[in-house]
Design a protein around this motif. Structure first.
Motif, PDB file in Angstrom:
ATOM      1  N   LEU A  60       0.972  -1.112   0.095  1.00  0.00           N
ATOM      2  CA  LEU A  60       0.056   0.099   0.073  1.00  0.00           C
ATOM      3  C   LEU A  60       0.925   1.329  -0.024  1.00  0.00           C
ATOM      4  O   LEU A  60       1.775   1.289   0.713  1.00  0.00           O
ATOM      5  N   PRO A  61       0.324   2.329  -0.771  1.00  0.00           N
ATOM      6  CA  PRO A  61       1.177   3.580  -0.793  1.00  0.00           C
ATOM      7  C   PRO A  61       1.302   4.148   0.636  1.00  0.00           C
ATOM      8  O   PRO A  61       0.489   3.822   1.569  1.00  0.00           O
ATOM      9  N   ASP A  62       2.372   5.029   0.811  1.00  0.00           N
ATOM     10  CA  ASP A  62       2.483   5.913   1.906  1.00  0.00           C
ATOM     11  C   ASP A  62       1.184   6.365   2.594  1.00  0.00           C
ATOM     12  O   ASP A  62       0.511   7.068   1.773  1.00  0.00           O
ATOM     13  N   GLY A  63       1.233   6.152   3.631  1.00  0.00           N
ATOM     14  CA  GLY A  63      -0.097   7.253   4.346  1.00  0.00           C
ATOM     15  C   GLY A  63      -1.382   6.370   4.419  1.00  0.00           C
ATOM     16  O   GLY A  63      -2.445   6.832   5.198  1.00  0.00           O
ATOM     17  N   LEU A  67       0.515   2.220  10.606  1.00  0.00           N
ATOM     18  CA  LEU A  67       1.678   2.321  10.671  1.00  0.00           C
ATOM     19  C   LEU A  67       2.312   1.363   9.139  1.00  0.00           C
ATOM     20  O   LEU A  67       1.822   0.532   8.891  1.00  0.00           O
ATOM     21  N   PRO A  68       3.596   1.701   9.065  1.00  0.00           N
ATOM     22  CA  PRO A  68       4.071   1.331   7.780  1.00  0.00           C
ATOM     23  C   PRO A  68       4.645  -0.212   8.240  1.00  0.00           C
ATOM     24  O   PRO A  68       5.218  -0.340   9.462  1.00  0.00           O
ATOM     25  N   ILE A  69       5.193  -1.120   7.236  1.00  0.00           N
ATOM     26  CA  ILE A  69       5.675  -2.420   7.710  1.00  0.00           C
ATOM     27  C   ILE A  69       7.133  -1.929   7.637  1.00  0.00           C
ATOM     28  O   ILE A  69       7.504  -2.026   6.566  1.00  0.00           O
ATOM     29  N   ARG A  70       7.631  -2.141   8.853  1.00  0.00           N
ATOM     30  CA  ARG A  70       9.133  -1.858   8.899  1.00  0.00           C
ATOM     31  C   ARG A  70       9.882  -3.153   8.161  1.00  0.00           C
ATOM     32  O   ARG A  70      11.111  -2.777   7.331  1.00  0.00           O
ATOM     33  N   ILE A 177       6.509  -3.394  -3.004  1.00  0.00           N
ATOM     34  CA  ILE A 177       6.738  -3.514  -1.413  1.00  0.00           C
ATOM     35  C   ILE A 177       7.952  -2.612  -1.415  1.00  0.00           C
ATOM     36  O   ILE A 177       8.949  -2.850  -2.305  1.00  0.00           O
ATOM     37  N   ARG A 178       8.110  -1.907  -0.159  1.00  0.00           N
ATOM     38  CA  ARG A 178       9.422  -1.152  -0.193  1.00  0.00           C
ATOM     39  C   ARG A 178      10.170  -1.738   1.271  1.00  0.00           C
ATOM     40  O   ARG A 178      11.311  -1.428   1.655  1.00  0.00           O
ATOM     41  N   SER A 179       9.478  -2.476   2.055  1.00  0.00           N
ATOM     42  CA  SER A 179      10.052  -2.849   3.092  1.00  0.00           C
ATOM     43  C   SER A 179      10.907  -3.767   2.862  1.00  0.00           C
ATOM     44  O   SER A 179      10.933  -4.877   2.021  1.00  0.00           O
ATOM     45  N   PRO A 180      12.319  -3.988   3.741  1.00  0.00           N
ATOM     46  CA  PRO A 180      13.373  -5.259   3.509  1.00  0.00           C
ATOM     47  C   PRO A 180      12.504  -6.400   3.890  1.00  0.00           C
ATOM     48  O   PRO A 180      11.748  -6.568   4.900  1.00  0.00           O
ATOM     49  N   THR A 181      12.827  -7.264   2.891  1.00  0.00           N
ATOM     50  CA  THR A 181      12.030  -8.604   2.978  1.00  0.00           C
ATOM     51  C   THR A 181      12.954  -9.860   3.088  1.00  0.00           C
ATOM     52  O   THR A 181      13.948  -9.944   2.408  1.00  0.00           O
ATOM     53  N   LEU A 182      12.527 -10.773   3.903  1.00  0.00           N
ATOM     54  CA  LEU A 182      13.221 -12.056   4.110  1.00  0.00           C
ATOM     55  C   LEU A 182      12.367 -13.074   3.585  1.00  0.00           C
ATOM     56  O   LEU A 182      11.292 -13.284   4.098  1.00  0.00           O
ATOM     57  N   LEU A 183      12.710 -13.978   2.784  1.00  0.00           N
ATOM     58  CA  LEU A 183      11.962 -14.927   2.028  1.00  0.00           C
ATOM     59  C   LEU A 183      12.559 -16.277   2.431  1.00  0.00           C
ATOM     60  O   LEU A 183      13.750 -16.795   2.272  1.00  0.00           O
TER      61      LEU A 183
END
Length: 215
Positions: A60-63, A67-70, A177-183
């Motif tokens: 989802l876009p900012d705002g 809370l953003p997904i860190r 997605i802009r959050s650092p992601t672990l797969l």
């Protein structure tokens, strides 16, 4: 406790069981976490369906989110889900009969879950107990059997095309997605292919991949 499961209510319209509904519910949950409990930091760990919801929410876009997904962890799930893996799940979801005991329910779940990896009987029973509730003197799985309707179309003509359309939407979400992601991937997974996992490391948030053997 996603809607239709656990202690949550069941939906009158089974067609609403799906990621858009679940993501909207979680947007409300996140807003309450912030407003009622003062939460300021949010990380998301999603297994299978929980990962699909996580991708939708994280894209989802900012705002839009309270809370953003860190940080995002995706376990055994990606934007492209194996048609064969989905069809396998569709063979048993919503089709179990009542059980005489929790142990009988655990045994039935093990019969379709051996790919989850090695467990002692005691460990598997402990994992199975939250999946079972008692109704009218018998033990049943905790979810609305109508959830299975989402899988019924997999055996119909044109099902593969519908799956591909869904994948296109999921890839669009993943790429946003802009959050650092672990797969996380089990080496024997029939849901998350090697090719999809590799693509997830190269596009969108460029996930870091960890593979577990024997699972």
């Amino acid at each position: 406790d996603v809607v239709g499961r656990g202690q949550s209510d069941w939906l009158a319209d089974a067609a609403l069981y799906g990621v858009p509904t679940y993501a909207a519910d979680h947007m409300g949950l996140i807003a309450q976490l912030k407003a009622q409990h003062g939460v300021t930091t949010l990380d998301w760990v999603g297994t299978s369906m929980g990962g699909l919801i996580g991708m939708a929410v994280s894209s989802l876009p900012d705002g839009v989110l309270a809370l953003p997904i860190r940080k995002l962890v995706l376990n055994d799930v990606g934007p492209a889900l194996s048609f064969e893996g989905l069809a396998r799940i569709g063979q048993y979801v919503g089709k179990s009969k009542p059980f005489d005991s929790v142990q009988a329910a655990a045994d039935a779940m093990w019969a379709v879950s051996s790919g989850f990896g090695p467990h002692t009987p005691a460990q598997w029973l402990a994992l199975s107990k939250p999946m079972v509730v008692q109704r009218d003197g018998q033990f049943v799985l905790h979810y609305d059997p109508s959830i299975a309707k989402a899988f019924e179309g997999l055996s119909q003509p044109g099902a593969q095309a519908l799956v591909e359309q869904g994948e296109a939407a999921l890839w669009a979400a993943y790429d946003a997605i802009r959050s650092p992601t672990l797969l996380l991937r089990g080496a024997t997974s029939d849901l998350l292919s090697v090719q999809t996992a590799q693509a997830m490391c190269q596009r969108g948030p460029k996930a870091t991949l960890k593979v577990f053997e024997g699972v």
